[in-house]
Design a protein around this motif. Structure first.
Motif, PDB file in Angstrom:
ATOM      1  N   GLU A 129      11.449 -39.000 111.887  1.00 23.96           N
ATOM      2  CA  GLU A 129      12.138 -39.256 110.620  1.00 23.96           C
ATOM      3  C   GLU A 129      12.884 -38.001 110.201  1.00 23.96           C
ATOM      4  O   GLU A 129      12.329 -36.892 110.247  1.00 23.96           O
ATOM      5  N   ARG A 130      14.122 -38.177 109.777  1.00 19.24           N
ATOM      6  CA  ARG A 130      14.849 -37.042 109.218  1.00 19.24           C
ATOM      7  C   ARG A 130      14.361 -36.830 107.793  1.00 19.24           C
ATOM      8  O   ARG A 130      14.366 -37.746 106.979  1.00 19.24           O
ATOM      9  N   VAL A 131      13.985 -35.616 107.486  1.00 22.62           N
ATOM     10  CA  VAL A 131      13.437 -35.278 106.175  1.00 22.62           C
ATOM     11  C   VAL A 131      14.521 -34.722 105.259  1.00 22.62           C
ATOM     12  O   VAL A 131      14.652 -35.138 104.099  1.00 22.62           O
ATOM     13  N   ALA A 132      15.289 -33.769 105.775  1.00 22.65           N
ATOM     14  CA  ALA A 132      16.310 -33.121 104.957  1.00 22.65           C
ATOM     15  C   ALA A 132      17.330 -32.481 105.880  1.00 22.65           C
ATOM     16  O   ALA A 132      17.033 -32.161 107.030  1.00 22.65           O
ATOM     17  N   ARG A 133      18.528 -32.291 105.366  1.00 18.05           N
ATOM     18  CA  ARG A 133      19.554 -31.589 106.119  1.00 18.05           C
ATOM     19  C   ARG A 133      20.414 -30.804 105.150  1.00 18.05           C
ATOM     20  O   ARG A 133      20.501 -31.125 103.966  1.00 18.05           O
ATOM     21  N   ILE A 134      21.061 -29.774 105.698  1.00 12.01           N
ATOM     22  CA  ILE A 134      21.856 -28.875 104.880  1.00 12.01           C
ATOM     23  C   ILE A 134      23.113 -28.492 105.641  1.00 12.01           C
ATOM     24  O   ILE A 134      23.100 -28.327 106.861  1.00 12.01           O
ATOM     25  N   SER A 135      24.198 -28.363 104.885  1.00  7.40           N
ATOM     26  CA  SER A 135      25.466 -28.013 105.508  1.00  7.40           C
ATOM     27  C   SER A 135      25.491 -26.548 105.918  1.00  7.40           C
ATOM     28  O   SER A 135      24.622 -25.763 105.539  1.00  7.40           O
ATOM     29  N   ARG A 136      26.514 -26.182 106.632  1.00  6.92           N
ATOM     30  CA  ARG A 136      26.609 -24.810 107.132  1.00  6.92           C
ATOM     31  C   ARG A 136      26.755 -23.797 106.002  1.00  6.92           C
ATOM     32  O   ARG A 136      26.244 -22.682 106.087  1.00  6.92           O
ATOM     33  N   SER A 137      27.462 -24.185 104.968  1.00 12.70           N
ATOM     34  CA  SER A 137      27.715 -23.259 103.866  1.00 12.70           C
ATOM     35  C   SER A 137      26.755 -23.430 102.701  1.00 12.70           C
ATOM     36  O   SER A 137      26.944 -22.824 101.650  1.00 12.70           O
ATOM     37  N   CYS A 138      25.736 -24.264 102.876  1.00 12.33           N
ATOM     38  CA  CYS A 138      24.688 -24.469 101.875  1.00 12.33           C
ATOM     39  C   CYS A 138      25.143 -25.259 100.659  1.00 12.33           C
ATOM     40  O   CYS A 138      24.379 -25.387  99.700  1.00 12.33           O
ATOM     41  N   ASN A 139      26.350 -25.784 100.662  1.00 14.44           N
ATOM     42  CA  ASN A 139      26.814 -26.465  99.467  1.00 14.44           C
ATOM     43  C   ASN A 139      26.464 -27.945  99.432  1.00 14.44           C
ATOM     44  O   ASN A 139      26.745 -28.636  98.449  1.00 14.44           O
ATOM     45  N   GLN A 140      25.865 -28.444 100.506  1.00 14.28           N
ATOM     46  CA  GLN A 140      25.444 -29.844 100.530  1.00 14.28           C
ATOM     47  C   GLN A 140      24.058 -29.958 101.134  1.00 14.28           C
ATOM     48  O   GLN A 140      23.756 -29.313 102.150  1.00 14.28           O
ATOM     49  N   THR A 141      23.241 -30.776 100.481  1.00 10.86           N
ATOM     50  CA  THR A 141      21.920 -31.092 101.016  1.00 10.86           C
ATOM     51  C   THR A 141      21.690 -32.591 100.889  1.00 10.86           C
ATOM     52  O   THR A 141      22.310 -33.268 100.051  1.00 10.86           O
ATOM     53  N   GLN A 142      20.807 -33.097 101.708  1.00  6.73           N
ATOM     54  CA  GLN A 142      20.486 -34.522 101.665  1.00  6.73           C
ATOM     55  C   GLN A 142      19.034 -34.699 102.050  1.00  6.73           C
ATOM     56  O   GLN A 142      18.534 -33.984 102.944  1.00  6.73           O
ATOM     57  N   TYR A 143      18.363 -35.646 101.381  1.00  7.27           N
ATOM     58  CA  TYR A 143      16.929 -35.833 101.593  1.00  7.27           C
ATOM     59  C   TYR A 143      16.602 -37.293 101.868  1.00  7.27           C
ATOM     60  O   TYR A 143      17.278 -38.201 101.362  1.00  7.27           O
ATOM     61  N   ALA A 144      15.548 -37.482 102.634  1.00  6.75           N
ATOM     62  CA  ALA A 144      15.005 -38.819 102.779  1.00  6.75           C
ATOM     63  C   ALA A 144      14.436 -39.266 101.432  1.00  6.75           C
ATOM     64  O   ALA A 144      13.931 -38.441 100.652  1.00  6.75           O
ATOM     65  N   ASP A 145      14.508 -40.549 101.159  1.00 13.17           N
ATOM     66  CA  ASP A 145      13.999 -41.063  99.887  1.00 13.17           C
ATOM     67  C   ASP A 145      12.516 -40.725  99.699  1.00 13.17           C
ATOM     68  O   ASP A 145      12.059 -40.502  98.576  1.00 13.17           O
ATOM     69  N   SER A 146      11.790 -40.679 100.796  1.00 10.92           N
ATOM     70  CA  SER A 146      10.350 -40.448 100.725  1.00 10.92           C
ATOM     71  C   SER A 146       9.987 -39.049 100.241  1.00 10.92           C
ATOM     72  O   SER A 146       8.848 -38.815  99.820  1.00 10.92           O
ATOM     73  N   VAL A 147      10.935 -38.105 100.300  1.00 10.41           N
ATOM     74  CA  VAL A 147      10.631 -36.728  99.906  1.00 10.41           C
ATOM     75  C   VAL A 147      11.499 -36.236  98.759  1.00 10.41           C
ATOM     76  O   VAL A 147      11.302 -35.125  98.261  1.00 10.41           O
ATOM     77  N   LYS A 148      12.436 -37.054  98.336  1.00 10.96           N
ATOM     78  CA  LYS A 148      13.373 -36.642  97.297  1.00 10.96           C
ATOM     79  C   LYS A 148      12.619 -36.261  96.034  1.00 10.96           C
ATOM     80  O   LYS A 148      11.727 -36.974  95.589  1.00 10.96           O
ATOM     81  N   GLY A 149      12.973 -35.116  95.467  1.00  5.93           N
ATOM     82  CA  GLY A 149      12.320 -34.629  94.265  1.00  5.93           C
ATOM     83  C   GLY A 149      11.083 -33.794  94.529  1.00  5.93           C
ATOM     84  O   GLY A 149      10.546 -33.157  93.616  1.00  5.93           O
ATOM     85  N   ARG A 150      10.602 -33.805  95.770  1.00  6.44           N
ATOM     86  CA  ARG A 150       9.403 -33.028  96.120  1.00  6.44           C
ATOM     87  C   ARG A 150       9.717 -31.909  97.110  1.00  6.44           C
ATOM     88  O   ARG A 150       9.075 -30.854  97.075  1.00  6.44           O
ATOM     89  N   PHE A 151      10.658 -32.138  98.009  1.00 10.71           N
ATOM     90  CA  PHE A 151      11.011 -31.169  99.035  1.00 10.71           C
ATOM     91  C   PHE A 151      12.373 -30.556  98.717  1.00 10.71           C
ATOM     92  O   PHE A 151      13.262 -31.231  98.174  1.00 10.71           O
ATOM     93  N   THR A 152      12.530 -29.296  99.118  1.00  7.74           N
ATOM     94  CA  THR A 152      13.807 -28.610  98.963  1.00  7.74           C
ATOM     95  C   THR A 152      14.142 -27.864 100.238  1.00  7.74           C
ATOM     96  O   THR A 152      13.316 -27.070 100.723  1.00  7.74           O
ATOM     97  N   ILE A 153      15.330 -28.101 100.767  1.00  7.38           N
ATOM     98  CA  ILE A 153      15.797 -27.371 101.943  1.00  7.38           C
ATOM     99  C   ILE A 153      16.762 -26.286 101.491  1.00  7.38           C
ATOM    100  O   ILE A 153      17.573 -26.496 100.574  1.00  7.38           O
ATOM    101  N   SER A 154      16.669 -25.141 102.113  1.00  5.53           N
ATOM    102  CA  SER A 154      17.577 -24.042 101.808  1.00  5.53           C
ATOM    103  C   SER A 154      17.782 -23.225 103.080  1.00  5.53           C
ATOM    104  O   SER A 154      17.029 -23.365 104.046  1.00  5.53           O
ATOM    105  N   ARG A 155      18.795 -22.393 103.055  1.00  4.44           N
ATOM    106  CA  ARG A 155      19.049 -21.546 104.209  1.00  4.44           C
ATOM    107  C   ARG A 155      19.577 -20.206 103.749  1.00  4.44           C
ATOM    108  O   ARG A 155      20.232 -20.111 102.706  1.00  4.44           O
TER     109      ARG A 155
END
Length: 120
Positions: free
Chosen positions: A46-72
């Protein structure tokens, strides 16, 4: 090419938090879209989260939205997944992955995975 190594997996009680890190080496990680995936026993990946190269976009699976945060941090070649309010259903092996052309994939480079176990 890029090499990925995950760390931070552990056993934690429900409601707790964990911080997963992915260290990238080789070709600079800022060239890649990055994602966190997981696979639980007997389940498909399952894809949990992804982030763009410049960090300006993130996307989360519904199952983790609001609980998980991806950063780089491209200067440090690291990607972090902060996981809060963990649930037993979050138990899985978590993988860091990199895609060179699009955050939709394909994700060509993968780490070895780190185990997250959430007890009830």
């Amino acid at each position: 090419q890029v090499q990925l190594v995950e760390s931070g997996g552990d056993l934690v009680q429900a409601g707790g938090s964990l911080r997963l890190s992915c260290a990238a080496s080789g070709r600079t990680s800022s060239s890649y879209f990055m994602g966190w995936f997981r696979r639980a026993p007997g389940m498909e990946r399952e894809r949990v989260a992804r982030i763009s190269r410049s960090c300006n976009q993130t996307q989360y699976a519904d199952s983790v939205k609001g609980r998980f945060t991806i950063s780089r941090d491209n200067a440090k070649n690291t990607v972090v997944l902060q996981m809060n309010s963990l649930k037993p259903e979050d138990t899985a092996v978590y993988y860091c992955a990199a895609a060179s052309s699009s955050w939709y994939g394909p994700y060509n480079y993968w780490g070895q995975g780190t185990q997250v176990t959430v007890s009830s």
